[in-house]
Design a protein around this motif. Structure first.
Motif, PDB file in Angstrom:
ATOM      1  N   ILE A  49      71.429  47.280   7.794  1.00  0.00           N
ATOM      2  CA  ILE A  49      72.518  46.295   8.135  1.00  0.00           C
ATOM      3  C   ILE A  49      73.475  47.163   8.512  1.00  0.00           C
ATOM      4  N   VAL A  50      74.322  46.912   9.521  1.00  0.00           N
ATOM      5  CA  VAL A  50      75.338  47.900   9.702  1.00  0.00           C
ATOM      6  C   VAL A  50      76.692  46.720  10.092  1.00  0.00           C
ATOM      7  N   ILE A  51      77.952  46.734   9.468  1.00  0.00           N
ATOM      8  CA  ILE A  51      78.713  45.876   9.833  1.00  0.00           C
ATOM      9  C   ILE A  51      80.089  46.749  10.225  1.00  0.00           C
ATOM     10  N   GLY A  52      80.871  46.406  11.256  1.00  0.00           N
ATOM     11  CA  GLY A  52      81.981  47.111  11.540  1.00  0.00           C
ATOM     12  C   GLY A  52      83.057  46.545  12.341  1.00  0.00           C
ATOM     13  N   THR A  53      84.457  47.009  12.477  1.00  0.00           N
ATOM     14  CA  THR A  53      85.479  46.393  13.007  1.00  0.00           C
ATOM     15  C   THR A  53      85.550  46.636  14.612  1.00  0.00           C
ATOM     16  N   VAL A  54      85.528  45.520  15.365  1.00  0.00           N
ATOM     17  CA  VAL A  54      85.548  45.732  16.791  1.00  0.00           C
ATOM     18  C   VAL A  54      87.137  46.050  17.229  1.00  0.00           C
ATOM     19  N   VAL A  55      87.246  46.765  18.149  1.00  0.00           N
ATOM     20  CA  VAL A  55      88.543  47.216  18.604  1.00  0.00           C
ATOM     21  C   VAL A  55      88.692  46.982  20.173  1.00  0.00           C
TER      22      VAL A  55
END
Length: 290
Positions: free
Chosen positions: A240-246
């Protein structure tokens, strides 16, 4: 310590509020008191981040969180993505009550037990208000620390939300190698690359619905072996990978040198460089900045 009756009443209030997509009244009162300065503010920021944030007109309001114990059933991929999104929705609800413009330094917490195909999903971050801006009906949620949040804004890169990508996949009939030789294991390598690639494809698709790019910060991986009677073992890979959308203007350059930190090709991997820094990813890491 609350009495048994008080604890039961508190639990019932939570159930009723969450069923209606709301927060319990006692949570609303606490967050509003923090926003109005009647309670001390809490923050996940370091002193250096707090100093920089304040110098840029960013004021911490309160620590906010979103928690969901979710049963993912037969679909680890869909269940994990749904569990994190439910936690994200609850985190954002607390930020709205605070009158925040954004939540920064969001971290992921997990608790694993033997309660079947279920897991705790918790997000924790600092709700902040920006000087001169009214409260936002849809606060930005960013996994980047406050220091990086400020730097992104200075470069015209605006964090707008969180994206999630998850994938699980089975490898069956793999015999493996039992000798002690040093060699690549292409079957396992290709299998693991496929799991990660599909998770990142889901991340990109989720990010595309919100902005123009994504800063992926947390990657949680597991490779589980399942013994089969008189047959080669099965392997379950999940990632699973989670990140900030810009959001940024398309075509704008990035004012920093970019370098790959993980590469699965043996001959050109930067991990072979002895001058590299600490590992960017830990297979067993279950919490941290995301």
């Amino acid at each position: 310590m609350p009495t048994e009756a008080q604890a039961a009443a508190r639990g019932a209030a939570w159930e009723s509020a969450l069923a209606g997509g709301q927060l319990p009244e006692f949570v609303v009162e606490r967050l509003q008191a923090a926003a109005q300065g009647r309670l001390p503010w809490l923050s996940t920021m370091t002193p250096a981040e707090l100093r920089l944030a304040r110098s840029h007109g960013i004021k911490p309001i309160a620590t906010v969180s979103g928690t969901c114990w979710y049963q993912y059933g037969r679909s680890w991929t869909e269940g994990h993505a749904a569990g994190w999104r439910a936690a994200l929705q609850r985190l954002r609800a607390e930020a709205i009550v605070c009158g925040a413009n954004a939540v920064v330094d969001v971290k992921m917490r997990t608790v694993h037990t033997d309660l079947g195909a279920s897991m705790d999903y918790t997000l924790l971050g600092t709700a902040v208000r920006m000087e001169g801006l009214p409260a936002s009906p849809d606060p930005v949620v960013a996994t980047v620390p406050a220091l990086e949040f400020v730097r992104l804004l200075e470069m015209g890169i605006v964090p707008v939300g969180i994206a999630v990508g998850a994938r699980y996949q089975w490898l069956t009939g793999y015999l493996g190698y039992n000798d002690l030789s040093t060699r690549p294991l292409p079957t396992l390598g290709e299998f693991w690359e496929s799991v990660r690639r599909h998770a990142h494809a889901e991340l990109r698709a989720d990010a595309a619905r919100q902005g123009t790019g994504v800063l992926a910060h947390t990657q949680f991986s597991q490779l589980l072996r399942q013994e089969v009677d008189k047959q080669p073992p099965n392997y379950l890979g999940r990632h699973i990978v989670i990140g900030t959308v810009v959001e940024t203007r398309r075509g704008d350059g990035v004012p920093h040198h970019l370098q790959t930190v993980v590469d699965m090709r043996d001959d050109v991997s930067p991990l072979l460089n002895k001058a590299r820094g600490p590992a960017a990813n830990n297979l067993h890491d279950k919490e941290g900045g995301i």
